[in-house]
Write an enzyme that holds these catalytic residues in place. Structure first.
Site, PDB file in Angstrom:
ATOM      1  CG  ASN A  12      -6.419  -0.676   0.854  1.00 38.00           C
ATOM      2  OD1 ASN A  12      -5.735  -0.372  -0.125  1.00 38.00           O
ATOM      3  ND2 ASN A  12      -5.896  -0.995   2.019  1.00 38.00           N
ATOM      4  CG  HIS A  16      -2.890   3.728   1.084  1.00 37.69           C
ATOM      5  ND1 HIS A  16      -3.322   3.077  -0.050  1.00 37.69           N
ATOM      6  CD2 HIS A  16      -3.029   2.836   2.102  1.00 37.69           C
ATOM      7  CE1 HIS A  16      -3.701   1.845   0.278  1.00 37.69           C
ATOM      8  NE2 HIS A  16      -3.534   1.681   1.577  1.00 37.69           N
ATOM      9  CB  CYS A  18      -0.928   0.004   1.207  1.00 38.97           C
ATOM     10  SG  CYS A  18      -2.129  -1.316   1.131  1.00 38.97           S
TER      11      CYS A  18
HETATM   12  N1  ACO Z   1     -18.361  -6.955   9.725  1.00 35.60           N
HETATM   13  C1  ACO Z   1     -18.895  -7.055  10.949  1.00 35.60           C
HETATM   14  N2  ACO Z   1     -18.149  -7.184  12.076  1.00 35.60           N
HETATM   15  C2  ACO Z   1     -16.815  -7.203  11.929  1.00 35.60           C
HETATM   16  C3  ACO Z   1     -16.188  -7.104  10.674  1.00 35.60           C
HETATM   17  C4  ACO Z   1     -17.021  -6.964   9.536  1.00 35.60           C
HETATM   18  N3  ACO Z   1     -16.526  -6.857   8.296  1.00 35.60           N
HETATM   19  N4  ACO Z   1     -14.850  -7.137  10.847  1.00 35.60           N
HETATM   20  C5  ACO Z   1     -14.630  -7.276  12.168  1.00 35.60           C
HETATM   21  N5  ACO Z   1     -15.819  -7.313  12.832  1.00 35.60           N
HETATM   22  C6  ACO Z   1     -16.026  -7.424  14.271  1.00 35.60           C
HETATM   23  C7  ACO Z   1     -14.934  -8.249  14.920  1.00 35.60           C
HETATM   24  O1  ACO Z   1     -15.250  -9.620  14.886  1.00 35.60           O
HETATM   25  C8  ACO Z   1     -14.917  -7.683  16.323  1.00 35.60           C
HETATM   26  O2  ACO Z   1     -15.984  -8.240  17.040  1.00 35.60           O
HETATM   27  P1  ACO Z   1     -15.824  -8.572  18.621  1.00 35.60           P
HETATM   28  O3  ACO Z   1     -15.556  -7.247  19.267  1.00 35.60           O
HETATM   29  O4  ACO Z   1     -17.152  -9.164  18.958  1.00 35.60           O
HETATM   30  O5  ACO Z   1     -14.674  -9.515  18.716  1.00 35.60           O
HETATM   31  C9  ACO Z   1     -15.236  -6.200  16.115  1.00 35.60           C
HETATM   32  O6  ACO Z   1     -15.913  -6.133  14.851  1.00 35.60           O
HETATM   33  C10 ACO Z   1     -14.009  -5.333  16.073  1.00 35.60           C
HETATM   34  O7  ACO Z   1     -13.040  -5.923  15.172  1.00 35.60           O
HETATM   35  P2  ACO Z   1     -11.656  -5.249  14.879  1.00 35.60           P
HETATM   36  O8  ACO Z   1     -10.925  -6.102  13.879  1.00 35.60           O
HETATM   37  O9  ACO Z   1     -10.960  -4.947  16.144  1.00 35.60           O
HETATM   38  O10 ACO Z   1     -12.135  -3.913  14.146  1.00 35.60           O
HETATM   39  P3  ACO Z   1     -11.442  -2.517  14.024  1.00 35.60           P
HETATM   40  O11 ACO Z   1     -12.241  -1.518  14.751  1.00 35.60           O
HETATM   41  O12 ACO Z   1      -9.965  -2.580  14.288  1.00 35.60           O
HETATM   42  O13 ACO Z   1     -11.632  -2.214  12.449  1.00 35.60           O
HETATM   43  C11 ACO Z   1     -10.349  -2.234  10.397  1.00 35.60           C
HETATM   44  C12 ACO Z   1     -11.023  -3.072  11.488  1.00 35.60           C
HETATM   45  C13 ACO Z   1     -11.425  -1.440   9.694  1.00 35.60           C
HETATM   46  C14 ACO Z   1      -9.703  -3.199   9.426  1.00 35.60           C
HETATM   47  C15 ACO Z   1      -9.318  -1.280  11.041  1.00 35.60           C
HETATM   48  O14 ACO Z   1      -8.554  -1.961  11.997  1.00 35.60           O
HETATM   49  C16 ACO Z   1      -8.378  -0.674  10.026  1.00 35.60           C
HETATM   50  O15 ACO Z   1      -8.765   0.039   9.109  1.00 35.60           O
HETATM   51  N6  ACO Z   1      -7.086  -0.928  10.190  1.00 35.60           N
HETATM   52  C17 ACO Z   1      -6.065  -0.410   9.252  1.00 35.60           C
HETATM   53  C18 ACO Z   1      -5.907  -1.317   8.103  1.00 35.60           C
HETATM   54  C19 ACO Z   1      -4.857  -0.722   7.180  1.00 35.60           C
HETATM   55  O16 ACO Z   1      -4.498   0.445   7.239  1.00 35.60           O
HETATM   56  N7  ACO Z   1      -4.286  -1.476   6.335  1.00 35.60           N
HETATM   57  C20 ACO Z   1      -3.254  -0.798   5.480  1.00 35.60           C
HETATM   58  C21 ACO Z   1      -2.221  -1.631   5.172  1.00 35.60           C
HETATM   59  S1  ACO Z   1      -2.831  -2.755   4.036  1.00 35.60           S
HETATM   60  C22 ACO Z   1      -1.517  -3.153   3.017  1.00 35.60           C
HETATM   61  O17 ACO Z   1      -0.441  -2.682   3.024  1.00 35.60           O
HETATM   62  C23 ACO Z   1      -1.795  -4.207   2.107  1.00 35.60           C
END
Ligand code: ACO
Length: 352
Positions: free
Chosen positions: A309, A279, A113
């Site tokens: 993304n 990004h 990314c």
């Molecule tokens: N739909 C419904 N519920 C979901 C989903 C979904 N798609 N995904 C996760 N949940 C649930 C989880 O099971 C968890 O439930 P629980 O609390 O009962 O256990 C809850 O939601 C929270 O899950 P988290 O994974 O902790 O969610 P978070 O708030 O961290 O959001 C996200 C996830 C959106 C991916 C966020 O962490 C993010 O954007 N991170 C950055 C990612 C990024 O920048 N990547 C860039 C690099 S990528 C590259 O280089 C290829």
């Protein structure tokens, strides 16, 4: 001596869009979960057999046309993808072959990314040293191959069916990762700027391998003999593992810092930048970066709602949209910044 500038851009997104509701047909998720947390409403996926080099070649054709050059003038390709057609060779040579410019050297870059600032630095070096005069920078990702479902016809609404409990559980196990990625490509034709003070001004790039597994494809690597095993498939290691919260924290702390450092090095104030092209990983990340840099929303455009993304391609797609609709004007100062798997992060300054 001036740096490289962008003389033409192109983009390509495959197939029809897949909405958050479409994904809810194969996993436990919803628009109500995805949109507020990420800004994403829909994404595109490459079709079966459609590869990163196919997407990249289509975006490149449009960039070549926009630049008004003969493709035979391209004398180097810089290609970024984390979803290459093959484990090896890289996809840059395949893009060249699809464009009919075989023989042109291709530099494959794996900064995921974070690719665009790294690619611009590399392209600028190639031109500054006289190794190239006209570069095709192509960034493409086709993530469909790591999506954790097989019922594509249900996703596309072509079969009105309920997927098996097992299939739904599998997709749901990977939902945090699966919902954020989409497929697409962006391309730029780069040449040395003709106007003094225009073109690439510099980049500030960083890599820290200590965080390599914050997001990584753990299956199919040469840490193992053979490099691909049945166990990897059984453990679903063909789906990347992502520490989403850790990446989020890295992004909101490292990106404002790298932008500030770069601007300070080039003796420009952050507010002098006309366009902050971030990004597109998550709107919440970019809003936090924008607030940390005290910038107005209109300087930090977003298109993640429509593409998700697209990894290496996000900034190139965004740039193409803003150039084609006339928003970005010649002479404006652009700052392109990103963080991705590696961990790689960085920013580049360019007067368009
Ligand atoms: N739909 C419904 N519920 C979901 C989903 C979904 N798609 N995904 C996760 N949940 C649930 C989880 O099971 C968890 O439930 P629980 O609390 O009962 O256990 C809850 O939601 C929270 O899950 P988290 O994974 O902790 O969610 P978070 O708030 O961290 O959001 C996200 C996830 C959106 C991916 C966020 O962490 C993010 O954007 N991170 C950055 C990612 C990024 O920048 N990547 C860039 C690099 S990528 C590259 O280089 C290829």
């Amino acid at each position: 001596m001036t740096g490289v500038t962008i003389i033409g851009t192109g983009r390509y997104a495959p197939g029809k869009p897949v909405t958050n509701d479409d994904l809810a047909r194969v996993m436990d998720t919803s628009d109500a979960w995805i949109h507020p947390r990420t800004g994403i409403r829909q994404r595109h996926y490459a079709a079966e057999g459609e590869t990163a080099s196919d997407l990249g070649a289509k975006a490149a054709e449009r960039a070549i046309e926009a630049a008004g050059i003969d493709r035979a003038e391209i004398d180097a390709i810089v290609c970024a993808t984390m979803t290459a057609d093959y484990k090896f060779p890289g996809s840059g040579g395949l893009v060249g072959a699809k464009l009919g410019i075989q023989g042109v050297p291709a530099f494959d870059l794996s900064a995921q990314c974070a690719s665009i600032p790294f690619c611009l630095q590399m392209a600028n070096g190639l031109i500054a040293t006289g190794a190239a005069r006209t570069i095709l920078l192509v960034a493409a990702d086709a993530h469909a191959g790591f999506m954790p479902w097989t019922d594509w016809d249900v996703v596309y609404g072509e079969r009105d069916d309920v997927v098996s409990e097992e299939a739904r559980a599998q997709a749901t196990r990977h939902r945090g990762l699966a919902v954020i990625f989409g497929d697409g490509a962006g391309a730029m034709i780069l040449r040395r700027a003709e106007v003094e003070g225009h073109g690439f001004l510099g980049a500030q790039l960083h890599t820290d391998g200590d965080f390599a597994e914050d997001i990584a494809l753990l299956g199919g690597g040469f840490r193992s003999r053979p490099f691909l095993t049945h166990e990897m498939i059984d453990q679903e290691l063909y789906v990347p593992r992502m520490a989403g919260r850790s990446l989020f924290k890295h992004a909101v702390t490292k990106l404002p810092r790298v932008v500030r450092e770069l601007c300070a090095r080039h003796e420009c104030a952050v507010e002098d930048v006309d366009w902050m092209l971030a990004h597109q990983a998550n709107d919440r990340i970019n809003n936090a970066v924008r607030e940390a840099l005290k910038l107005p929303p209109e300087k930090v455009p977003s298109n993640i709602a429509r593409y998700g993304n697209t990894s290496s391609a996000t900034i190139a797609i965004l740039l193409d949209e803003l150039i084609r609709d006339g928003s970005i004007q010649r002479g404006q100062l652009l700052c392109l910044f990103a963080l991705g798997a590696g961990l790689h992060w960085g920013a580049a300054l360019l007067r368009y």
